[in-house]
Structure formats: structure tokens, C-alpha cells
Scaffold this motif. Structure first.
Motif, mmCIF file in Angstrom:
data_model
loop_
_atom_site.group_PDB
_atom_site.id
_atom_site.type_symbol
_atom_site.label_atom_id
_atom_site.label_comp_id
_atom_site.label_asym_id
_atom_site.label_seq_id
_atom_site.Cartn_x
_atom_site.Cartn_y
_atom_site.Cartn_z
ATOM 1 N N ASP A 97 -64.039 -20.992 30.221
ATOM 2 C CA ASP A 97 -64.814 -19.847 30.151
ATOM 3 C C ASP A 97 -64.493 -18.609 29.307
ATOM 4 O O ASP A 97 -65.069 -17.971 28.383
ATOM 5 C CB ASP A 97 -65.326 -19.426 31.635
ATOM 6 N N ALA A 98 -63.357 -18.337 29.401
ATOM 7 C CA ALA A 98 -62.800 -16.810 28.641
ATOM 8 C C ALA A 98 -62.549 -17.222 27.597
ATOM 9 O O ALA A 98 -62.822 -16.443 26.658
ATOM 10 C CB ALA A 98 -61.458 -16.718 29.522
ATOM 11 N N ALA A 99 -62.109 -18.550 27.006
ATOM 12 C CA ALA A 99 -61.996 -18.983 25.788
ATOM 13 C C ALA A 99 -63.261 -18.995 24.984
ATOM 14 O O ALA A 99 -63.385 -18.344 23.797
ATOM 15 C CB ALA A 99 -61.109 -20.256 25.527
ATOM 16 N N ILE A 149 -46.999 -11.407 20.572
ATOM 17 C CA ILE A 149 -48.060 -11.955 21.622
ATOM 18 C C ILE A 149 -48.449 -10.491 22.427
ATOM 19 O O ILE A 149 -47.626 -9.731 23.017
ATOM 20 C CB ILE A 149 -47.421 -12.877 22.643
ATOM 21 N N GLU A 150 -49.690 -10.249 22.440
ATOM 22 C CA GLU A 150 -50.283 -9.145 23.148
ATOM 23 C C GLU A 150 -51.235 -9.567 24.193
ATOM 24 O O GLU A 150 -52.188 -10.396 23.894
ATOM 25 C CB GLU A 150 -50.948 -8.147 22.292
ATOM 26 N N VAL A 151 -50.763 -9.224 25.682
ATOM 27 C CA VAL A 151 -51.368 -9.928 26.654
ATOM 28 C C VAL A 151 -52.471 -8.982 27.209
ATOM 29 O O VAL A 151 -52.189 -7.659 27.645
ATOM 30 C CB VAL A 151 -50.388 -10.403 27.858
ATOM 31 N N LEU A 152 -53.796 -9.396 27.211
ATOM 32 C CA LEU A 152 -54.963 -8.694 27.652
ATOM 33 C C LEU A 152 -55.246 -9.214 29.214
ATOM 34 O O LEU A 152 -55.318 -10.389 29.413
ATOM 35 C CB LEU A 152 -56.023 -8.546 26.790
ATOM 36 N N GLY A 153 -55.968 -8.450 29.799
ATOM 37 C CA GLY A 153 -56.765 -8.957 31.065
ATOM 38 C C GLY A 153 -58.344 -8.875 30.826
ATOM 39 O O GLY A 153 -58.657 -8.251 29.855
ATOM 40 N N LEU A 154 -59.055 -9.215 31.797
ATOM 41 C CA LEU A 154 -60.431 -9.349 31.796
ATOM 42 C C LEU A 154 -61.078 -7.946 31.795
ATOM 43 O O LEU A 154 -62.101 -7.742 30.969
ATOM 44 C CB LEU A 154 -60.939 -9.958 32.647
ATOM 45 N N ALA A 155 -60.281 -7.005 32.177
ATOM 46 C CA ALA A 155 -60.889 -5.530 32.176
ATOM 47 C C ALA A 155 -60.768 -4.874 30.999
ATOM 48 O O ALA A 155 -61.311 -3.794 30.568
ATOM 49 C CB ALA A 155 -60.093 -4.682 33.062
ATOM 50 N N GLU A 156 -59.870 -5.753 29.886
ATOM 51 C CA GLU A 156 -59.812 -4.919 28.461
ATOM 52 C C GLU A 156 -60.755 -5.705 27.539
ATOM 53 O O GLU A 156 -60.277 -5.564 26.357
ATOM 54 C CB GLU A 156 -58.282 -5.186 28.175
ATOM 55 N N VAL A 157 -61.455 -6.834 27.698
ATOM 56 C CA VAL A 157 -62.303 -7.323 26.869
ATOM 57 C C VAL A 157 -63.890 -7.364 27.312
ATOM 58 O O VAL A 157 -64.046 -6.912 28.783
ATOM 59 C CB VAL A 157 -61.967 -8.813 26.949
ATOM 60 N N PRO A 158 -64.726 -7.380 26.480
ATOM 61 C CA PRO A 158 -66.214 -7.156 26.706
ATOM 62 C C PRO A 158 -66.477 -8.255 28.125
ATOM 63 O O PRO A 158 -66.022 -9.264 28.152
ATOM 64 C CB PRO A 158 -67.063 -7.535 25.708
ATOM 65 N N THR A 190 -50.646 -12.068 17.881
ATOM 66 C CA THR A 190 -51.728 -12.925 18.641
ATOM 67 C C THR A 190 -52.081 -12.103 19.698
ATOM 68 O O THR A 190 -51.332 -11.904 20.868
ATOM 69 C CB THR A 190 -51.175 -14.301 18.864
ATOM 70 N N THR A 191 -53.444 -12.295 20.015
ATOM 71 C CA THR A 191 -53.901 -11.741 21.487
ATOM 72 C C THR A 191 -53.957 -12.773 22.333
ATOM 73 O O THR A 191 -54.756 -13.649 22.101
ATOM 74 C CB THR A 191 -55.453 -10.753 21.157
ATOM 75 N N LEU A 192 -53.632 -12.731 23.452
ATOM 76 C CA LEU A 192 -53.764 -13.594 24.536
ATOM 77 C C LEU A 192 -54.397 -12.836 25.667
ATOM 78 O O LEU A 192 -54.218 -11.999 26.188
ATOM 79 C CB LEU A 192 -52.469 -14.021 24.918
ATOM 80 N N LEU A 193 -55.351 -13.748 26.244
ATOM 81 C CA LEU A 193 -56.284 -13.432 27.348
ATOM 82 C C LEU A 193 -55.858 -13.869 28.537
ATOM 83 O O LEU A 193 -55.806 -15.223 28.693
ATOM 84 C CB LEU A 193 -57.892 -13.592 27.095
#
Length: 206
Positions: free
Chosen positions: A60-62, A29-38, A2-5
Motif C-alpha cells: 500500500d505504501a509503495a 539512504i534517507e528513512v522517512l515515516g508515514l507522518a513525513e509523506v502525504p 535514496t528515500t526509503l519509507l
């Protein structure tokens, strides 16, 4: 998996959440930050409370990514300043994220405040938004954490960011920036809030 932002560009916050997820053995669970998504338009923080800002950022992010998203809003509430800088903590000196400027201004404002009146608390609200098939089935959870202490007159330590170098937690003589990462995670405002979210993250992983 599961990817979690984590809806932040603050590298320190991203490291903290990844460390906590690993420490509790939360797998899947894989945790990403805003720099790692479009990139997507990020609304300014205009809420009157930490919770309002956290929920708005997570929503907003979801909505933009379709990923379960966590956002936090946190700051320092100083007793002698009637709870300020509060939601303005990150931009207290006028420019968002200017840690050195924020510290310098706050210390100047407290210059004549005696030690016994330099109480303060770090406060955090963290929101988890899990998008569903429609807005009506979106899951939202908001949790809080508080960390009491006092403010010293000069920065000490390098293991933190923001106001960590001048904040001494209750029962400690070291500043937050002099604590090890594991020590800080166990007691900090953000650590307490994020731990309250762990059962919900476990449900996502399962």
C-alpha cells in the motif's frame, strides 16, 4: 540519495531503523515515516499472519508514494496462551496502540501461570516492496526474526515500548525495556529481521 519509507506511525520503530542504518554505515539512504509523506488510505491489518500484514502495508505504501517501502508486523507469542496475542498484540485490550491496557490485560490473564510456564517470543515479519515500472516488475522481499524469552509479573524499564517492560530475553535478567538501544538492536526480533533486509537496502543505495 535514496528515500526509503518505513510504513509506520510508531516513532519507536522509526528510531530503531534509522539507528540500524546508521550503525552499519549504510550511506545514501534517507528513512522517512508515514507522518513525513502525504497521507493515503491505510488498510486495516486483517492478515492471519505477521507476513501477510507486513506485505500488505508495504504494498500500500509503495503504491501510494512510489517509494521503496518497508513495513513490519510484529507481536508477542505467549506459550501459555497458545501463541496469542500474536497478530492481535497491538490491540489485545481492544484499542490499537494502548500499551498500558495491553500490558495490564496480559498480566491479568497470566496471573495464575507459574514462572516455569511463562515462556514467550517476540516475532517479527518485515517486508520490503520496491515499486517498478509496473506491478509485474515490483520487487518484494519478506524476512523474519524471533526473540525468545520469558514474561515477568510486573513492568520494569523505560527503554522500550509495547510489551518490552515484561519480556526478559533468554540469557538475561533484565527486561527488554532495561536494555540499552544498542543491546536491543543486536538481538531483538525486529533487529534480526531488519538486518536481514540490509543487503537489499544496500543495493538500493548503490
Amino acid at each position: 540519495m535514496t528515500t526509503l519509507l518505513l510504513a509506520t506511525r510508531n516513532a519507536g520503530k522509526l528510531v530503531e531503523l534509522r539507528r540500524m542504518v546508521e550503525a552499519v554505515g549504510l550511506r545514501g539512504i534517507e528513512v522517512l515515516g508515514l507522518a513525513e509523506v502525504p497521507a493515503f488510505p491505510e488498510a486495516p491489518e486483517t492478515g492471519a499472519t505477521f507476513a501477510e500484514n507486513a506485505v500488505a502495508k508495504a504494498r500500500d505504501a509503495a503504491a501510494a508514494t512510489g517509494l521503496p517501502s518497508i513495513a513490519d508486523d510484529s507481536g508477542l507469542a505467549v506459550d501459555a496462551l497458545s501463541g496469542m496475542p500474536g497478530v492481535f498484540s497491538a490491540r489485545w485490550s481492544g484499542r490499537h496502540g494502548d500499551d498500558a491496557g495491553n500490558l495490564e490485560l496480559l498480566l491479568a490473564q497470566l496471573h495464575d501461570v507459574p514462572d516455569e510456564r511463562r515462556g514467550a517470543a517476540f516475532v517479527c515479519a518485515a517486508a520490503l516492496v520496491v515499486p517498478g515500472a509496473s506491478a509485474a516488475v515490483t520487487e518484494e522481499v519478506v524476512v523474519h526474526g524471533t526473540w525468545r524469552g520469558r514474561l515477568v509479573r510486573a513492568p520494569r524499564g523505560t527503554n522500550g515500548f509495547g510489551y518490552d517492560p515484561i519480556f526478559v530475553p533468554e540469557g538475561e535478567e533484565r527486561t527488554s525495556a532495561e536494555l540499552s538501544p544498542a543491546e536491543k538492536d543486536a538481538v531483538s526480533h525486529r533487529g534480526r529481521a531488519l538486518r536481514a533486509l540490509l543487503p537489499h537496502l544496500k543495493a538500493l543505495a548503490d
